[in-house]
Write a protein that holds these residues in place. Structure first.
Motif, PDB file in Angstrom:
ATOM      1  N   MET A   1       0.837  -1.202   0.000  1.00  0.00           N
ATOM      2  CA  MET A   1       0.000   0.000   0.000  1.00  0.00           C
ATOM      3  C   MET A   1       0.870   1.250   0.000  1.00  0.00           C
ATOM      4  O   MET A   1       0.693   2.150  -0.774  1.00  0.00           O
ATOM      5  CB  MET A   1      -0.890   0.021   1.248  1.00  0.00           C
ATOM      6  CG  MET A   1      -1.965  -1.015   1.155  1.00  0.00           C
ATOM      7  SD  MET A   1      -2.207  -1.944   2.675  1.00  0.00           S
ATOM      8  CE  MET A   1      -1.202  -3.377   2.409  1.00  0.00           C
ATOM      9  N   ARG A   2       1.844   1.212   0.867  1.00  0.00           N
ATOM     10  CA  ARG A   2       2.786   2.317   0.934  1.00  0.00           C
ATOM     11  C   ARG A   2       3.519   2.442  -0.404  1.00  0.00           C
ATOM     12  O   ARG A   2       3.766   3.528  -0.888  1.00  0.00           O
ATOM     13  CB  ARG A   2       3.777   2.039   2.081  1.00  0.00           C
ATOM     14  CG  ARG A   2       4.541   3.253   2.528  1.00  0.00           C
ATOM     15  CD  ARG A   2       3.608   4.310   3.086  1.00  0.00           C
ATOM     16  NE  ARG A   2       4.293   5.596   3.101  1.00  0.00           N
ATOM     17  CZ  ARG A   2       3.682   6.759   3.095  1.00  0.00           C
ATOM     18  NH1 ARG A   2       2.371   6.798   3.087  1.00  0.00           N
ATOM     19  NH2 ARG A   2       4.360   7.871   3.109  1.00  0.00           N
ATOM     20  N   ARG A   3       3.813   1.274  -0.953  1.00  0.00           N
ATOM     21  CA  ARG A   3       4.549   1.246  -2.201  1.00  0.00           C
ATOM     22  C   ARG A   3       3.799   2.008  -3.292  1.00  0.00           C
ATOM     23  O   ARG A   3       4.378   2.728  -4.078  1.00  0.00           O
ATOM     24  CB  ARG A   3       4.729  -0.219  -2.620  1.00  0.00           C
ATOM     25  CG  ARG A   3       5.651  -0.422  -3.784  1.00  0.00           C
ATOM     26  CD  ARG A   3       5.605  -1.870  -4.230  1.00  0.00           C
ATOM     27  NE  ARG A   3       4.270  -2.260  -4.646  1.00  0.00           N
ATOM     28  CZ  ARG A   3       3.741  -1.958  -5.811  1.00  0.00           C
ATOM     29  NH1 ARG A   3       4.426  -1.263  -6.674  1.00  0.00           N
ATOM     30  NH2 ARG A   3       2.532  -2.343  -6.123  1.00  0.00           N
ATOM     31  N   THR A   4       2.497   1.843  -3.286  1.00  0.00           N
ATOM     32  CA  THR A   4       1.714   2.522  -4.302  1.00  0.00           C
ATOM     33  C   THR A   4       1.840   4.029  -4.168  1.00  0.00           C
ATOM     34  O   THR A   4       1.912   4.740  -5.156  1.00  0.00           O
ATOM     35  CB  THR A   4       0.240   2.112  -4.194  1.00  0.00           C
ATOM     36  OG1 THR A   4       0.209   0.700  -4.229  1.00  0.00           O
ATOM     37  CG2 THR A   4      -0.555   2.661  -5.343  1.00  0.00           C
ATOM     38  N   GLY A   5       1.884   4.478  -2.940  1.00  0.00           N
ATOM     39  CA  GLY A   5       2.077   5.909  -2.735  1.00  0.00           C
ATOM     40  C   GLY A   5       3.360   6.385  -3.376  1.00  0.00           C
ATOM     41  O   GLY A   5       3.417   7.445  -3.980  1.00  0.00           O
ATOM     42  N   VAL A   7       4.900   4.976  -5.924  1.00  0.00           N
ATOM     43  CA  VAL A   7       4.740   4.939  -7.373  1.00  0.00           C
ATOM     44  C   VAL A   7       4.071   6.229  -7.825  1.00  0.00           C
ATOM     45  O   VAL A   7       4.452   6.849  -8.792  1.00  0.00           O
ATOM     46  CB  VAL A   7       3.900   3.715  -7.803  1.00  0.00           C
ATOM     47  CG1 VAL A   7       3.559   3.810  -9.278  1.00  0.00           C
ATOM     48  CG2 VAL A   7       4.672   2.444  -7.529  1.00  0.00           C
ATOM     49  N   LEU A   8       3.120   6.637  -7.042  1.00  0.00           N
ATOM     50  CA  LEU A   8       2.419   7.874  -7.348  1.00  0.00           C
ATOM     51  C   LEU A   8       3.385   9.047  -7.323  1.00  0.00           C
ATOM     52  O   LEU A   8       3.308   9.939  -8.149  1.00  0.00           O
ATOM     53  CB  LEU A   8       1.306   8.072  -6.310  1.00  0.00           C
ATOM     54  CG  LEU A   8       0.243   9.109  -6.596  1.00  0.00           C
ATOM     55  CD1 LEU A   8      -0.514   8.739  -7.845  1.00  0.00           C
ATOM     56  CD2 LEU A   8      -0.710   9.204  -5.424  1.00  0.00           C
ATOM     57  N   THR A   9       4.321   9.006  -6.395  1.00  0.00           N
ATOM     58  CA  THR A   9       5.332  10.064  -6.331  1.00  0.00           C
ATOM     59  C   THR A   9       6.034  10.202  -7.671  1.00  0.00           C
ATOM     60  O   THR A   9       6.125  11.284  -8.228  1.00  0.00           O
ATOM     61  CB  THR A   9       6.396   9.736  -5.269  1.00  0.00           C
ATOM     62  OG1 THR A   9       5.738   9.490  -4.047  1.00  0.00           O
ATOM     63  CG2 THR A   9       7.354  10.869  -5.129  1.00  0.00           C
ATOM     64  N   ALA A  11       5.033   9.342 -10.473  1.00  0.00           N
ATOM     65  CA  ALA A  11       4.142   9.763 -11.550  1.00  0.00           C
ATOM     66  C   ALA A  11       3.827  11.251 -11.474  1.00  0.00           C
ATOM     67  O   ALA A  11       3.612  11.890 -12.475  1.00  0.00           O
ATOM     68  CB  ALA A  11       2.846   8.957 -11.477  1.00  0.00           C
ATOM     69  N   VAL A  12       3.825  11.755 -10.296  1.00  0.00           N
ATOM     70  CA  VAL A  12       3.297  13.113 -10.161  1.00  0.00           C
ATOM     71  C   VAL A  12       4.396  14.161 -10.064  1.00  0.00           C
ATOM     72  O   VAL A  12       4.166  15.328 -10.260  1.00  0.00           O
ATOM     73  CB  VAL A  12       2.327  13.180  -8.955  1.00  0.00           C
ATOM     74  CG1 VAL A  12       1.747  14.567  -8.794  1.00  0.00           C
ATOM     75  CG2 VAL A  12       1.217  12.180  -9.150  1.00  0.00           C
ATOM     76  N   VAL A  13       5.606  13.691  -9.801  1.00  0.00           N
ATOM     77  CA  VAL A  13       6.706  14.644  -9.776  1.00  0.00           C
ATOM     78  C   VAL A  13       6.809  15.345 -11.120  1.00  0.00           C
ATOM     79  O   VAL A  13       6.559  14.757 -12.145  1.00  0.00           O
ATOM     80  CB  VAL A  13       8.020  13.907  -9.448  1.00  0.00           C
ATOM     81  CG1 VAL A  13       9.184  14.501 -10.179  1.00  0.00           C
ATOM     82  CG2 VAL A  13       8.255  13.940  -7.956  1.00  0.00           C
ATOM     83  N   GLY A  14       7.164  16.574 -11.101  1.00  0.00           N
ATOM     84  CA  GLY A  14       7.239  17.316 -12.343  1.00  0.00           C
ATOM     85  C   GLY A  14       6.318  18.504 -12.286  1.00  0.00           C
ATOM     86  O   GLY A  14       6.191  19.119 -11.250  1.00  0.00           O
TER      87      GLY A  14
END
Lengths: 182, 249
Positions: A1-5, A7-9, A11-14
């Motif tokens: 679950m934490r891992r997904t967070g 992954v989101l990082t 994706a959303v960086v930028g």
């Protein structure tokens, strides 16, 4: 679950980096990409003046532009232009101007037969060689190339899904199309 | 938001370019402002500060309250499948903000005499009008198994949002289990891109059975594409061409 967070990082960086702008005359044919009248295509000016203070060198360095910049700085026309004018039905190609994009500098190479685009490729790209930009380029560039072809072949105006629609890509594409008289 | 936004205007070439350019700047400003307020990666954004408990709901910009209200609506309509409050690290409306911002970016472009305008926020597309007067925009939906090909073409009713696991790795979290999982791709069409974005996220998580909650909404439609390239569409999904096998949900 934490891992997904995390992954989101990734994706959303930028940032919201590029805003392109074009106007198309409705009287032109339905092939949207090639129907961009050169006189009606405009690029949004830089968002604020601070970005103009330190534009990344257009061709000597791949350093990604600062995060707040609107990367609409136009580099000089690419020296690799290979426009070959010929009979309208002959295959011909052109490389668009080198344009700053979010991770560096790129130019687009277009081949057309008659009024139909037969291929769209990256003519040159300098993304600074860092891992993040390379991985994004590997994902995004083929898609942009495909998008340009899809827009023409399917008579569509946009793509929903995994699409990094780069204004820099479009800008260089537009200049290549202009050189080809499309 | 880590994304690239493009704005396309369609209209007569004689329209005043400097005026249009100013309006595009305004549209761009709306997207940038949304990024400043809602970025979970800028530690000083109001949303980040809210998540850390440094700001209360009474202290955040009104836009945050508007977005959270839309999140509550989306959670209700999706029967809990879209749930920003189940995300790790506190409330995270990221799944909806991109669409919400793109939708709002259209506002300065209206009433300029354009035949249409289209804001594409990395594959979530908000629009009004069409490429020519009386026409609708046609939006291609990417095939999840091969993003170089299209799965279908839809006639846009204003908003076309696609969520999936293929674009940037698996980044969707099932609010009921906390586990990462999803259908390959889900597309939602409707009048508003914020809600469509949230519903697409919900549908990608829920799978074909989620088409039931989409069918319950009068103006939103959904399409799911599974990992085997089989598609499942809601009753009135505005598809004009389909390049895949379809199956009843």
């Amino acid at each position: 679950m934490r891992r997904t967070g995390l992954v989101l990082t990734g994706a959303v960086v930028g940032l919201v980096g590029l805003l392109g702008y074009r106007a198309v005359t409705p009287s032109l044919p339905a092939f949207v990409v090639s129907a961009n009248a050169p006189s009606s295509s405009t690029t949004a000016p830089p968002h604020n003046s601070t970005t103009a203070a330190a534009p990344p060198p257009p061709t000597t360095s791949g350093t990604p532009p600062p995060h707040n910049s609107t990367t609409t700085t136009v580099a000089p026309p690419s020296p690799t232009t290979t426009t070959t004018s010929a009979a309208p039905s002959a295959s011909r190609s052109a490389t668009g101007e080198a344009v700053n994009y979010i991770y560096g500098v790129l130019s687009v190479h277009v081949t057309a037969t008659g009024s139909t685009i037969s291929s769209v490729m990256i003519g040159s790209i300098d993304d600074g060689g860092n891992y993040q930009s390379q991985s994004i380029d590997q994902m995004a560039i083929p898609q942009l190339e495909q998008e340009a072809l899809s827009l023409q072949s399917a008579n569509i105006q946009g793509i929903s899904g995994a699409s990094y629609t780069s204004a820099g890509f479009r800008q260089s594409l537009q200049s290549a199309l202009t050189k080809l008289g499309l | 938001m880590g994304t690239i936004v493009t704005i396309d205007l369609y209209g007569d070439a004689h329209l005043d370019k400097s005026d249009l350019s100013r309006r595009v700047d305004a549209a761009e400003g709306i997207v940038r402002e949304a990024d400043e307020v809602f970025s979970t990666w800028k530690s000083h954004s109001p949303l980040s500060r809210l998540r850390r408990g440094e700001l209360t709901l009474g202290e955040v910009p009104a836009d945050v309250l508007d977005v959270l209200e839309l999140c509550r609506t989306a959670r209700l309509l999706s029967r809990g499948w879209f749930d920003p409050w189940s995300m790790p690290g506190g409330v995270d409306p990221t799944g909806l903000v991109k669409g919400w911002a793109a939708q709002r970016a259209l506002d300065p472009l209206r009433e300029l005499g354009l035949s249409g305008a289209l804001v594409n926020a990395a594959g979530d597309v908000a629009s009004f009008g069409g490429p020519a007067p009386g026409e609708s925009f046609r939006i291609g939906v990417v095939r999840p198994s091969n993003t170089k090909r299209l799965a279908c073409v839809v006639k846009s009713p204003g908003a076309v949002a696609t969520s999936g696991t293929y674009e940037r790795g698996n980044h969707l979290v099932n609010p009921f289990t906390g586990m990462a999982c999803a259908t390959a791709s889900a597309t939602v069409t409707g009048p508003d891109l914020g809600l469509a974005d949230a519903l697409a996220t919900a549908l990608a998580l829920c799978g074909p059975s989620g088409l039931e909650f989409v069918n319950a909404l009068a103006s939103y439609e959904g399409l799911i594409i599974d990992a085997s390239d089989v598609s499942y569409a809601s009753d009135r999904f505005p598809m004009t061409e389909l390049f895949l096998t379809s199956r009843a949900a």
